[in-house]
Design a protein around this motif. Structure first.
Motif, PDB file in Angstrom:
ATOM      1  N   LYS A   1       4.211 -10.873   5.651  1.00 57.10           N
ATOM      2  CA  LYS A   1       5.266 -10.040   5.763  1.00 57.10           C
ATOM      3  C   LYS A   1       5.165  -8.555   5.849  1.00 57.10           C
ATOM      4  CE  LYS A   1      10.052  -9.652   3.983  1.00 57.10           C
ATOM      5  NZ  LYS A   1      10.731  -9.708   3.021  1.00 57.10           N
ATOM      6  N   ASN A   2       5.749  -7.853   6.849  1.00 58.58           N
ATOM      7  CA  ASN A   2       5.688  -6.418   6.748  1.00 58.58           C
ATOM      8  C   ASN A   2       4.346  -5.803   7.010  1.00 58.58           C
ATOM      9  OD1 ASN A   2       8.190  -5.789   6.337  1.00 58.58           O
ATOM     10  ND2 ASN A   2       7.875  -5.898   4.006  1.00 58.58           N
TER      11      ASN A   2
ATOM     12  N   LYS B   1       1.225  -1.817   6.570  1.00 62.26           N
ATOM     13  CA  LYS B   1       2.505  -1.717   7.127  1.00 62.26           C
ATOM     14  C   LYS B   1       2.558  -0.819   8.118  1.00 62.26           C
ATOM     15  CE  LYS B   1       7.248  -1.217   5.286  1.00 62.26           C
ATOM     16  NZ  LYS B   1       7.962  -0.879   4.052  1.00 62.26           N
TER      17      LYS B   1
END
Ligand SMILES: [Zn+2]
Ligand SMILES: [Zn+2]
Length: 243
Positions: free
Chosen positions: A129-130, A159
């Motif tokens: 995620k991210n 990120k």
């Protein structure tokens, strides 16, 4: 006055310029390069010292000990998944079990395994995620920032994507809209016919870019229009240019 004149060159489709300065090669130097100290003993990447708990992934058989190419956790990561202020992950790819070998000494098969590991880690990390940016890179020698002698490369996932890459993506879209072609495919076509060509075969091309930023800078491209190392097929990754 040097006869070798400087020249300002613009990067292909980016709004970026470099000054090529062949005359500066002759300037006097007082600073000596740092040297890599060849030390024996406790190398954390040698198979006998490698902490097996650090292993994330491995490729190739090596007598059951470890793989021939091993991906391990970076013990000194710049970014971690539990730090929102520097979010990301950093892994080390140990390129060979042999402490004495540089990448240039490795067989084509071994280099193929390294590229395969880059692709595997890219696929695994892009699922986190991210994570919006993944970079496979190698620092060789002290000038590049390498801190350990044993041949290795790294995979960094963050990120935030670097601003210069976002700028390049914007410039690429503009080029595509204007010319209806891909700028990189156009560059490959042009440079494989230029004096800057270093090597090419059916599937890949290597050349020095027109506006090099570094000495001996070389770009290697698959000829097929790809934008992700994970899409490299065997025939692309196993025909890498020889040194
Ligand atoms: Zn070692
Ligand atoms: Zn293309």
């Amino acid at each position: 006055m040097s006869k070798l004149k400087s020249e300002i060159r613009k990067a292909y489709f980016l709004n970026k310029y470099v000054i090529i300065t062949p005359g500066r090669e002759r300037r006097p130097r007082d600073i000596k390069d740092e040297e890599v100290v060849k030390k024996s003993g406790q190398c954390p990447f040698c198979p006998e010292n490698l902490d097996k708990k650090r292993i994330i992934d491995k490729l190739g058989q090596a007598g059951g000990k470890t793989g021939k190419v091993v991906c391990v956790k970076n013990l000194y990561p710049a970014v971690t998944l539990d730090n929102p202020r520097a979010y990301g992950t950093q892994e080390v790819i140990i390129e060979t079990l042999d402490h004495q070998k540089e990448m240039a000494d490795l067989s084509e098969k071994q280099i193929e395994l390294i590229l395969k590991m880059f692709a595997r880690r890219t696929v695994a990390l892009e699922k986190i995620k991210n994570i919006n940016y993944i970079l496979c890179f190698k620092n060789q020698g002290p000038k590049s920032g390498a801190s350990l002698d044993h041949a290795h490369s790294q995979v960094l996932a963050t990120k935030i994507a670097p601003e210069n890459l976002k700028e390049e993506a914007r410039a690429m879209m503009e080029y595509r809209a204007k010319n209806k072609t891909c700028p990189y495919c156009d560059i490959i076509k042009k440079e494989t016919r230029s004096p800057r060509k270093i090597w090419e075969n059916k599937t890949a091309a290597c050349f020095a870019p027109y506006a090099s930023e570094y000495h001996y800078e070389a770009w290697i491209f698959p000829k097929r229009h790809l934008d992700n190392i994970a899409d490299l097929k065997k025939k692309n990754s196993n025909r890498s240019p020889k040194s």
